[in-house]
Design an enzyme around this catalytic site. Structure first.
Site, PDB file in Angstrom:
ATOM      1  N   GLN A 187       0.827  -1.206   0.000  1.00  0.00           N
ATOM      2  CA  GLN A 187       0.000   0.000   0.000  1.00  0.00           C
ATOM      3  C   GLN A 187       0.860   1.254   0.000  1.00  0.00           C
ATOM      4  O   GLN A 187       0.542   2.240  -0.676  1.00  0.00           O
ATOM      5  CB  GLN A 187      -0.923   0.006   1.224  1.00  0.00           C
ATOM      6  CG  GLN A 187      -1.675   1.299   1.464  1.00  0.00           C
ATOM      7  CD  GLN A 187      -2.673   1.623   0.367  1.00  0.00           C
ATOM      8  OE1 GLN A 187      -3.146   0.722  -0.329  1.00  0.00           O
ATOM      9  NE2 GLN A 187      -3.005   2.894   0.211  1.00  0.00           N
ATOM     10  N   GLU A 188       1.955   1.203   0.737  1.00  0.00           N
ATOM     11  CA  GLU A 188       2.821   2.374   0.842  1.00  0.00           C
ATOM     12  C   GLU A 188       3.619   2.619  -0.432  1.00  0.00           C
ATOM     13  O   GLU A 188       3.735   3.756  -0.895  1.00  0.00           O
ATOM     14  CB  GLU A 188       3.780   2.215   2.030  1.00  0.00           C
ATOM     15  CG  GLU A 188       3.128   2.336   3.397  1.00  0.00           C
ATOM     16  CD  GLU A 188       2.677   3.756   3.692  1.00  0.00           C
ATOM     17  OE1 GLU A 188       3.117   4.692   3.005  1.00  0.00           O
ATOM     18  OE2 GLU A 188       1.862   3.931   4.622  1.00  0.00           O
ATOM     19  N   SER A 189       4.209   1.586  -0.984  1.00  0.00           N
ATOM     20  CA  SER A 189       5.177   1.809  -2.072  1.00  0.00           C
ATOM     21  C   SER A 189       5.051   0.867  -3.254  1.00  0.00           C
ATOM     22  O   SER A 189       5.825   0.976  -4.208  1.00  0.00           O
ATOM     23  CB  SER A 189       6.593   1.648  -1.502  1.00  0.00           C
ATOM     24  OG  SER A 189       6.810   0.297  -1.110  1.00  0.00           O
TER      25      SER A 189
END
EC number: 4.2.2.n1
Length: 486
Positions: free
Chosen positions: A317-319
């Site tokens: 989700q972050e990267s």
């Protein structure tokens, strides 16, 4: 009785001394007010008024963010001084704050208008925006001209360029009517449009593109008038002449080196954390990228007593499992840590995937431990994930709102429904931590739950059945059992 010679001498000395003191005060006052740029440098602080909003200033992952904030920070760095942000609620607060010397400049997405130029000074324009009439296609028929707006419920914020534009249009279309509100912000108007309380409003093009992911049914009817130039504002004083000159040098520099263009592109072309990848894409990247990083994800998960699938879901989700990922606000790496958070977590190199995963795992565990004791698993994980996205303070504000509205502040299903209220002035103004993009935090948690469920399903049923269709929080119960141990 006539005054003695001694008394007269005393009075003469007192008058001379008082005169010199008065002259000194006047001269010092003149010196303090003659050059605001020099005063800023002497004090070591640039005071900036702004408004909470997606295009101006907000908090993300516990750190300040927003296009205007990023610009103001760059200018403070240019001056080699500290930045002091002074968030206010309304435009009236911005203008009165400048007049009352509460700040040096206002960086609040202000349009340059003739009316404002009568009382304020503006620096160089750094952005040109269109004014869009927008409507909700789920509620109204298509609108493409002024005639389509006649008889419609239109609302704008008073004392804005949008209100001025409507008055101009009314000269040619006397039957055009609208309502103005002083106590609303753009997000309030967008919510009213979404709920069908109004038929149309006007927003700047930047505001439209920054918020369109949250309102997919909104459509542009047409542009209103000519594009408006956006600039920083200051009090109308000769003391600001050198400050405006320095601003001109600053904006010329970031225009020529491309920094301004990159900030505009990152904030308005593709808004941070709005890359809502489909299930198909996730599964494809799971096959292509996950094998390269699965080993270190599992290693870090063991070190910090986490389910590796949760850590994998967060890092995706972050990267998207990209060790060199970068966001508009300067967060970087596999777990997208801010510079300050990385320092706090003793992460020396945010681009090192192992360091980044360890830092993100420590940060998540720290937040998890700080969630109130009354919140049980698995909800405790959802609250920790929301705090990872927007900060623990904003999550606590949403819990307070939930309790006020009669919900259970310890249940994620109740709190997630009220997180979006942190974008509305009515709710964030009295809150302790102010404005936040709470709807993004709710979506952030939902996405991670979906990714975790897909990874769990893949582990259990890899050779039996295809992955389920993702329906967010209404996933089959067996897909959520893995969270009970979190």
């Amino acid at each position: 009785m006539p005054a003695s010679r001694k008394t007269l001498r005393f009075l003469a000395i007192w008058l001379v001394t008082a005169s010199f003191a008065l002259v000194a005060i006047v001269l010092n006052s003149s010196k303090d007010n003659s050059d605001n740029l020099q005063r800023i440098r002497d004090s070591g602080v640039l005071r900036v008024l702004t408004r909470n909003g997606s295009t101006t200033y907000y908090e993300s992952q516990g750190a300040p963010a927003g296009f205007e904030y990023q610009l103001a920070l760059a200018f403070a760095n240019h001056l080699d001084v500290e930045l002091e942000i002074i968030p206010v609620v309304s435009l009236d607060d911005v203008f009165s704050g400048l007049v009352n010397n509460q700040a040096d400049i206002a960086a609040a997405a202000l349009s340059i208008t003739p009316a404002r130029q009568e009382t304020l000074l503006f620096g160089p324009s750094y952005l040109s925006v269109k004014q869009y009439f927008i409507y909700n296609r789920d509620v109204n028929s298509p609108m493409s001209s002024i005639e389509d707006l006649i008889g419609k419920q239109i609302r704008v914020i008073s004392n804005t360029a949008h209100a001025e534009q409507l008055k101009t249009l009314q000269n040619e279309h006397p039957e055009l009517t609208w309502m103005e509100s002083r106590d609303l912000e753009t997000i309030d108007l967008l919510e009213q449009l979404a709920d069908g309380q109004i038929d149309a409003t006007i927003v700047n093009s930047t505001e439209y593109y920054a918020n369109r992911a949250f309102y997919p049914s909104f459509r542009i009817a047409f542009s209103a008038g000519k594009p408006r130039k956006i600039a920083w504002a200051m009090a109308a004083s000769p003391a600001n002449a050198s400050l405006i000159k320095e601003m001109t040098i600053f904006f010329k520099g970031i225009t020529e080196n491309g920094k301004l263009a990159r900030l505009i592109d990152r904030n308005f072309t593709l808004n941070e954390r709005q890359t809502f990848i489909s299930t198909h894409t996730f599964l494809q990247m799971k096959e292509e990228r996950l094998p390269e990083v699965k080993g270190i994800i599992e290693q870090v998960a063991i070190e910090y007593d986490l389910d590796w699938r949760l850590l994998a879901a967060i890092s995706y989700q972050e990267s998207h499992w990209d060790a060199e990922a970068r966001s508009p606000t300067g967060v970087r790496g596999m777990m997208m840590l801010t510079r300050s958070t990385a320092r706090e977590l003793q992460v020396d190199d945010r681009l090192d995937p192992l360091q980044s995963l360890r830092g993100g795992a420590r940060y998540y565990k720290k937040l998890y431990s700080r969630i109130p004791a009354g919140i049980e698993a698995p909800d405790r994980s959802w609250f920790a994930l929301a705090a990872y996205n927007i900060g623990l303070g904003h999550v606590e504000d949403a819990r307070v709102i939930t309790q006020k509205l009669g919900g259970n502040p310890n249940l994620w299903n109740d709190v997630k429904e009220n997180l979006p209220l942190l974008r509305q002035q009515k709710w964030y103004k009295p809150s302790k931590y102010g404005y936040a993009r709470g709807d993004e935090a709710a979506r952030y948690v939902r996405n991670i739950r979906d990714y975790y469920s897909l990874l769990t399903w893949d582990e259990l049923n890899r050779y039996r059945v295809p992955p389920p269709r993702i329906v967010s929080d209404y996933l089959p119960a067996e897909l959520n059992r893995g969270f009970d141990a979190l």
